[in-house]
Design an enzyme around this catalytic site. Structure first.
Site: not given
Lengths: 338, 373
Positions: A29, A70, A93, A95-96, A139
């Site tokens: 991204e 993602e 991140f 986290d994603f 995040h």
């Protein structure tokens, strides 16, 4: 030797490898920035500026902006790796990555094994991790233990600009999927980095500092706190070794055990949560294989078993720091068998 | 200030050293110290070494105690004759404290290494001192200018001293693809032109010794004197265990084992030294460049370059060897023609300029003085 930031070191690694090998591509991204909009191209260089300049140097076919999906572009990167490309996918991140677990755990990590070694997966997934930027619980996690758990993945956590560049080049040249995790607080830290390309091998810990009284094992940003703690303790007459495994998979067990045996006291610092984390994992290895050398219980300094808090004072309390590390070392040094 | 009072200060070993830790005093207050006597042990992030007193005198006052860290140039202790009064010693210390602030400023003015373009070559060069016939210090195989950490400052007290990184070593680019010693020597001669060096004292260690000999062979008129420390190129025996091991070692443990062969007492080595060598070897192009050098240096475990005839006494030459050298045996200094000075150092292995730095500095300083006549 030139002083460069962690961010610049990573950017140089990408430049070197994209120049060296036309199969290396970058996707994610805003890694180019401005795609799909009327805005300036290469405006961003990724959310943290690491890929800045690649679009101009290597063009849009090799530096690809993706939709905010993602699961799609990590899956595409894994497939592209099987065709002979060497994709570097950027996730803002770690986290994603939850939405890409099938692509990572069940696909990329398994290709080599399920196709009898005939397929290789030279895939790098870069992502930021870590607390300390007031980015709240979605995040800020340090999720490297989850990836370390899965056979077929390699997991890299650089602590210095030098290691960041050499480990990223190694990751891109490696034929297995690599999860490459960058602590976002470290991007502006500066250190000596050679101008040329070089590699840092996986599975070799860095002895950051040598001392005979205790070994502090730390990863990523925690290495800096471990050094700070070691400085404080040196002034008190306690000399610490600071050991940075650099990669959690493969893990340099030999050096971990050697240092545990030399010092007899081990403190493991982990920004991840305590259950099934790296501190738990490393302490189990040392307890099993170097038990006879231990002069004190293995101490763990970790985040608590909670999500990362948003309140600044709570977030500060969440992250291990030099004081907590020094306290743990003092406790180990003071330990007496009754 | 009276030279009856002498300052013992924190040495500066290499350009990055800003401070050192006083690891231990080897003499107590009140002890009479001879010139050249080991007086203290200093530890830096990179290295630990003993420091010898430059001058004789009584150790009157220790200013910095064991375990403390002090900046480069800081006053650590005072030597003075017996009859110098305590108050004069105190006054000397006070005058030093006044100067303490200026040492920090000096750190920024410290000479910086530069990259010098010489024909097709790009050399890293660190130049110190001024005047006299310049000296050029040439490190060995797989090394870099850091080899001369304990020597350049001292040798630069009365002349210009250039420490260079050979091509494909340290921060110099791999511009000699053949790896032949004669070609490396040719590259160094191009550097002479770039640095406006008419004639120089060459001080070479190991492979750097062979490079110095090759320069003397090709252009004897450019060489004022030779100081060769455990040089390659004058005998056949060399440790294949070391050379092959160095080429093969990719990780800390095997590299540590290989590097320990360099020293009579490998205890002085630390993890950073091993790490720095590994960092050098991991640069793209370096393993190939090192292999090319070895392919012309050795065959079947023996040296194939014979430059011994260069030592014919026409160019003043000094040969220094550590008795405990495990890489190139010290007996290769036997049987050299009369007029070649040979010094064999009992406490040293292959790295006498580090292991017995003060002795090597004295020997080389005297040799350079003599060679300038």
């Amino acid at each position: 030797m030139a002083q460069k930031s962690f961010r610049q070191a990573l950017n140089e690694a990408l430049h070197h490898e994209m120049r060296r090998d036309p199969n290396v591509i970058v996707l994610g991204e805003d890694v180019a920035g401005g795609s799909g909009a009327s805005g300036q191209k290469d405006a961003w260089g990724g959310a943290f500026g690491v890929t800045k300049g690649l679009l101009g140097a290597f063009g849009p076919a090799r530096v690809r902006d993706t939709p905010i999906t993602e699961s799609a572009f990590v899956g595409a990167a894994a497939g592209a790796a099987m065709t002979g490309l060497r994709p570097v996918a950027e996730i803002m991140f770690v986290d994603f990555l939850g939405v890409c677990f099938d692509q990572i755990f069940n696909q990329a990590a398994k290709f080599r094994y399920m196709f009898g070694g005939k397929a290789v997966t030279p895939l790098v997934i870069r992502a930021t991790y870590g607390a300390g930027t007031r980015s709240a619980s979605q995040h800020s996690q340090a999720l490297y233990p989850i990836f370390t758990h899965v056979p077929g993945l390699k997991v890299v956590i650089p602590s210095s600009p030098y290691d960041a560049k050499g480990l990223l080049i190694q990751a891109i040249r490696d034929n297995d999927p690599v999860i490459f995790l960058e602590n976002k607080v470290l991007y502006d830290t500066v250190g000596e980095v050679p101008d040329g390309a070089y590699t840092v091998p996986f599975g070799e810990a860095h002895i950051v500092r040598e001392g005979g009284d205790a070994t502090i094992v730390a990863l990523g940003r925690m290495v800096h706190f471990a050094r700070e703690a070691a400085e404080i303790l040196a002034a008190e007459g306690i000399d610490c070794t600071v050991l940075d495994p650099r990669t959690t998979s493969p893990l340099d067990e030999d050096t971990l055990l050697e240092m545990a045996e030399e010092t007899g006291r081990v403190v493991i610092v982990d920004e991840a949560n305590p259950r099934c984390g790296m501190a738990a994992d490393i302490s189990s290895i040392i307890a099993e294989k170097a038990f006879g050398a231990l002069k004190a219980p293995i101490m763990k300094v970790t985040a608590p078993h909670t999500p990362v808090p948003y309140a600044p004072n709570l977030e500060a309390a969440y992250i291990p720091d030099a004081k907590r590390i020094a306290d743990a070392v003092r406790k180990a040094v003071a330990f007496k068998r009754s | 200030m009276s030279d009856r009072i002498q300052a013992i200060t924190m040495p500066k070993w290499g350009m990055t050293m800003t401070e050192g830790k006083l690891a231990g005093w080897l003499a107590g207050e009140g002890a009479d110290i001879a010139a050249g006597q080991e007086i203290m042990e200093v530890e830096t992030e990179k290295i630990t070494n003993v420091v010898e007193s430059q001058a004789p005198g009584r150790l009157r006052k220790i200013v910095v105690s064991e375990g403390a860290t002090a900046p480069v140039g800081a006053l650590l202790a005072v030597l003075a004759a017996e009859d110098v009064s305590d108050s004069d010693v105190e006054a000397f210390i006070a005058s030093y404290a006044d100067r303490a602030g200026s040492a920090a400023a000096d750190a920024d003015d410290a000479p910086k290494a530069r990259i010098v373009q010489a024909g097709a070559h790009r050399f890293k060069v660190l130049s110190l001192g001024s005047g006299g016939v310049p000296a050029v210090l040439i490190h060995g195989f797989g090394g870099d200018g850091g080899t001369w950490l304990f020597n350049q400052d001292t040798l630069a007290q009365n002349r210009l001293v250039h420490v260079i990184d050979l091509p494909a070593h340290g921060d110099s680019e791999p511009t000699v693809p053949s790896g032949k010693v004669a070609d490396i020597a040719g590259a160094v001669l191009e550097l002479f032109a770039a640095l406006d060096i008419e004639k120089a004292h060459l001080i070479g260690h190991s492979l750097g010794g062979a490079v110095a000999l090759a320069i003397a062979q090709a252009s004897p008129q450019r060489v004022q004197s030779l100081s060769l420390i455990a040089p390659a190129g004058i005998g056949s025996e060399i440790s294949a265990l070391y050379i092959d091991g160095f080429l093969a070692a990719e990780r800390r443990k095997p590299m540590k084992e290989v590097l320990s062969l360099l020293f009579a007492d490998p205890q002085g080595m630390n993890a950073e030294m091993v790490e720095n060598v590994l960092r050098f070897k991991r640069l793209d192009g370096v393993p190939e460049a090192l292999a090319a050098i070895v392919s012309h240096l050795m065959a079947d475990g023996k040296q194939v370059i014979d430059l011994r005839a260069v030592l014919d006494g026409k160019i003043p030459a000094l040969v220094i060897w550590g008795e405990a050298d495990q890489i190139i045996p010290a007996n290769q200094s036997d049987g050299l023609p009369a007029g070649i000075d040979v010094a064999r150092l009992a406490g040293a292995g292959h790295m006498p300029m580090m292991e017995e730095a003060a002795q090597v500095n004295r020997l080389v300083t005297a040799h350079l003085g003599k060679a300038e006549g």
